[in-house]
Design a protein around this motif. Structure first.
Motif, PDB file in Angstrom:
ATOM      1  N   PHE A   3      -0.497  -2.228   3.546  1.00  0.00           N
ATOM      2  CA  PHE A   3      -0.696  -3.399   2.948  1.00  0.00           C
ATOM      3  C   PHE A   3      -1.438  -3.420   1.753  1.00  0.00           C
ATOM      4  CE2 PHE A   3      -4.308  -5.583   4.503  1.00  0.00           C
ATOM      5  CZ  PHE A   3      -4.613  -5.049   5.603  1.00  0.00           C
ATOM      6  N   THR A  40       0.966  -3.665   8.292  1.00  0.00           N
ATOM      7  CA  THR A  40       1.377  -3.985   6.874  1.00  0.00           C
ATOM      8  C   THR A  40       1.579  -5.521   6.789  1.00  0.00           C
ATOM      9  OG1 THR A  40       1.825  -1.816   6.262  1.00  0.00           O
ATOM     10  CG2 THR A  40       2.761  -3.591   4.943  1.00  0.00           C
ATOM     11  N   ARG A 180       5.729  -5.307   3.001  1.00  0.00           N
ATOM     12  CA  ARG A 180       4.411  -5.588   2.220  1.00  0.00           C
ATOM     13  C   ARG A 180       4.362  -6.852   1.254  1.00  0.00           C
ATOM     14  NH1 ARG A 180       6.274  -0.141  -1.160  1.00  0.00           N
ATOM     15  NH2 ARG A 180       8.232  -1.738  -1.018  1.00  0.00           N
TER      16      ARG A 180
END
Length: 206
Positions: A3, A40, A180
């Motif tokens: 991330f 993430t 993401r």
């Protein structure tokens, strides 16, 4: 999937204190196999700086841990990830990401305790790692939605094909996402809250 490279973290996060307008809070768990993007997702969507418990993967894990994607993934969650997001001015979700490596699954029962619902994050390249995850949620009676994380090189399938492959009931939502991205991850959580609301209306959520 890291991330730190997402487009969601460039702006400032909100203070860690709970918004004064909050009237209700719920615990949500983000579950899935190793490397599907749980850390993430929590990091991308959290409005506070997320707490992570990642440790560097070492040679000691060879033959024990899932090494899928080990050529790019260098760390793994060993306890949990934690974040928070305000869905509305009144409703706050506390997010708990579970460890994916099987040797840490004994921690799951504690993380599931008190959870209102769950997001099962899947990678279409490795659907088989999702069965134990969903089975554990069903055993604990935790309602869940399935989120298909869109890895660039992962095959894409029609929703109904995925439903059959995962042996999911018709009422369980399946959505695509990019873990993401904050907006995409937030949409997954909104899908879960709507699903939980529908269960409450029918009396299926106790």
């Amino acid at each position: 999937m890291d991330f730190n490279g997402s487009d969601t973290l460039h702006g400032p996060r909100t203070p860690d204190r709970l918004p004064h307008t909050a009237e209700a809070a719920a615990k949500i768990v983000i579950v899935g196999g190793f490397g599907v993007g749980k850390t993430t997702m929590v990091g991308a969507v959290s409005e506070i700086r997320p707490l992570t418990t990642e440790e560097t993967m070492t040679q000691a894990g060879l033959g024990i841990d899932d090494d899928y994607g080990s050529e790019t993934k260098t760390a793994t969650t060993v306890a949990m990830d934690f974040g928070r997001i305000s869905i509305t001015e009144q409703l706050v979700l506390y997010l708990f990401g579970t460890p994916g490596q099987e040797r840490f699954w004994f921690l799951w029962n504690g993380l599931f305790e008190g959870a209102l619902g769950a997001v099962v994050l899947i990678d279409t390249r490795r659907l088989e790692v999702s069965f134990d995850v969903m089975g554990r949620l069903e055993e604990r009676g935790v309602p869940f939605v399935v989120a298909v994380n869109s890895f660039p090189d992962a095959p894409r399938y029609p929703v109904e094909d995925l439903r059959r492959a995962l042996d999911l009931a018709e009422e369980i939502p399946i959505v695509e996402c990019d873990a993401r991205r904050r907006a995409s991850s937030r949409d997954v959580l909104l899908t879960l809250t709507r699903f939980l609301h529908s269960l409450a209306l029918t009396g299926a959520l106790t």
